[in-house]
Motif scaffolding. Sequence first.
Motif, PDB file in Angstrom:
ATOM      1  N   UNK A  77       0.036  -0.431   8.196  1.00  0.00           N
ATOM      2  CA  UNK A  77       0.747  -0.920   7.027  1.00  0.00           C
ATOM      3  C   UNK A  77       0.718   0.097   5.895  1.00  0.00           C
ATOM      4  N   UNK A  78       1.912   0.396   5.386  1.00  0.00           N
ATOM      5  CA  UNK A  78       2.049   1.175   4.161  1.00  0.00           C
ATOM      6  C   UNK A  78       2.596   0.215   3.109  1.00  0.00           C
ATOM      7  N   UNK A  79       1.956   0.177   1.971  1.00  0.00           N
ATOM      8  CA  UNK A  79       2.390  -0.708   0.881  1.00  0.00           C
ATOM      9  C   UNK A  79       2.816   0.167  -0.285  1.00  0.00           C
ATOM     10  N   UNK A  80       4.051  -0.043  -0.729  1.00  0.00           N
ATOM     11  CA  UNK A  80       4.569   0.705  -1.875  1.00  0.00           C
ATOM     12  C   UNK A  80       4.774  -0.251  -3.031  1.00  0.00           C
ATOM     13  N   UNK A  90      -1.924  -2.411  -2.379  1.00  0.00           N
ATOM     14  CA  UNK A  90      -1.823  -0.969  -2.167  1.00  0.00           C
ATOM     15  C   UNK A  90      -3.154  -0.412  -1.676  1.00  0.00           C
ATOM     16  N   UNK A  91      -4.250  -0.854  -2.290  1.00  0.00           N
ATOM     17  CA  UNK A  91      -5.574  -0.374  -1.894  1.00  0.00           C
ATOM     18  C   UNK A  91      -5.921  -0.816  -0.471  1.00  0.00           C
ATOM     19  N   UNK A  92      -5.554  -2.033  -0.097  1.00  0.00           N
ATOM     20  CA  UNK A  92      -5.885  -2.579   1.219  1.00  0.00           C
ATOM     21  C   UNK A  92      -5.072  -1.946   2.339  1.00  0.00           C
ATOM     22  N   UNK A  93      -3.859  -1.539   2.057  1.00  0.00           N
ATOM     23  CA  UNK A  93      -2.972  -0.996   3.079  1.00  0.00           C
ATOM     24  C   UNK A  93      -3.550   0.278   3.688  1.00  0.00           C
ATOM     25  N   UNK A  94      -3.101   0.575   4.903  1.00  0.00           N
ATOM     26  CA  UNK A  94      -3.530   1.807   5.569  1.00  0.00           C
ATOM     27  C   UNK A  94      -3.037   3.034   4.809  1.00  0.00           C
ATOM     28  N   UNK A  95      -1.865   2.924   4.224  1.00  0.00           N
ATOM     29  CA  UNK A  95      -1.324   3.978   3.361  1.00  0.00           C
ATOM     30  C   UNK A  95      -0.790   3.301   2.105  1.00  0.00           C
ATOM     31  N   UNK A  96      -1.462   3.512   0.997  1.00  0.00           N
ATOM     32  CA  UNK A  96      -1.037   2.929  -0.276  1.00  0.00           C
ATOM     33  C   UNK A  96      -0.193   3.919  -1.042  1.00  0.00           C
ATOM     34  N   UNK A 109      -4.191   4.465  -9.326  1.00  0.00           N
ATOM     35  CA  UNK A 109      -5.574   4.683  -8.876  1.00  0.00           C
ATOM     36  C   UNK A 109      -5.836   4.035  -7.525  1.00  0.00           C
ATOM     37  N   UNK A 110      -5.099   2.999  -7.178  1.00  0.00           N
ATOM     38  CA  UNK A 110      -5.280   2.335  -5.884  1.00  0.00           C
ATOM     39  C   UNK A 110      -4.582   3.083  -4.755  1.00  0.00           C
ATOM     40  N   UNK A 111      -3.613   3.914  -5.092  1.00  0.00           N
ATOM     41  CA  UNK A 111      -2.754   4.554  -4.090  1.00  0.00           C
ATOM     42  C   UNK A 111      -3.398   5.775  -3.445  1.00  0.00           C
ATOM     43  N   UNK A 112      -3.003   5.994  -2.196  1.00  0.00           N
ATOM     44  CA  UNK A 112      -3.349   7.227  -1.487  1.00  0.00           C
ATOM     45  C   UNK A 112      -2.333   8.318  -1.809  1.00  0.00           C
ATOM     46  N   UNK A 113      -1.088   7.882  -2.061  1.00  0.00           N
ATOM     47  CA  UNK A 113       0.028   8.789  -2.314  1.00  0.00           C
ATOM     48  C   UNK A 113       0.776   8.300  -3.549  1.00  0.00           C
ATOM     49  N   UNK A 127       8.050  10.578   5.910  1.00  0.00           N
ATOM     50  CA  UNK A 127       7.757  10.115   7.271  1.00  0.00           C
ATOM     51  C   UNK A 127       8.404  11.039   8.297  1.00  0.00           C
ATOM     52  N   UNK A 128       9.668  11.381   8.080  1.00  0.00           N
ATOM     53  CA  UNK A 128      10.374  12.263   9.002  1.00  0.00           C
ATOM     54  C   UNK A 128       9.696  13.636   9.051  1.00  0.00           C
TER      55      UNK A 128
END
Length: 185
Positions: A77-80, A90-96, A109-113, A127-128
């Motif tokens: 899961x990626x959460x945007x 966002x913090x819980x997702x595999x990719x925030x 601050x919760x995001x990875x990206x 992604x591509x």
Amino acid sequence: AGVRTVMITGDHHSTAEAIATELDLVRGRSVMTCAELAAMTDADLDGEIADVAVFARVTPSQKVRVVRALQRAGSVVAMAGDGANDAAAIRLADAGIAVGEGSTPAARSAADIIVTDGRIETIVDAIVEGRGMWARVRDAVSILMGGNLGEIGFTLIAGLLDGSPALHARQRLLVNLLTDVGPAI
């Protein structure tokens, strides 16, 4: 990009459904409201999660619940999002992913990206590009592994047949250097 997209929003049911329909996200799947989500157990949600395209009028804790259900279903899961109401999911997702320079500090601050240009299309481009890069790395590693396994096989077989090493340490390093530098570059 071959990614299943699910809209999880605090917007009104009709607004979310209209936008999802315009973006062709629905595709025969349903739209679930916060009241329907609140009435479901986790087991019920797990059974329904694959058939839902839009979660509308949901609270921040319900966003977290949806992300957990998607993960339990085996999805990466990626959460945007851009608001404080998205931060926990966002913090819980595999990719925030925090979208936009105007996103709240909590989301950032919760995001990875952090997507600084504010365009959701940038995520698809990433992604591509990531898939292409992963394919190139996989190809390079397979070439390097094949070459190194050949060197190991030659050394072992020659050593077993002759009883002494076929190549000295410096010679083996030279062969390794000549066979690995090209593919590594």
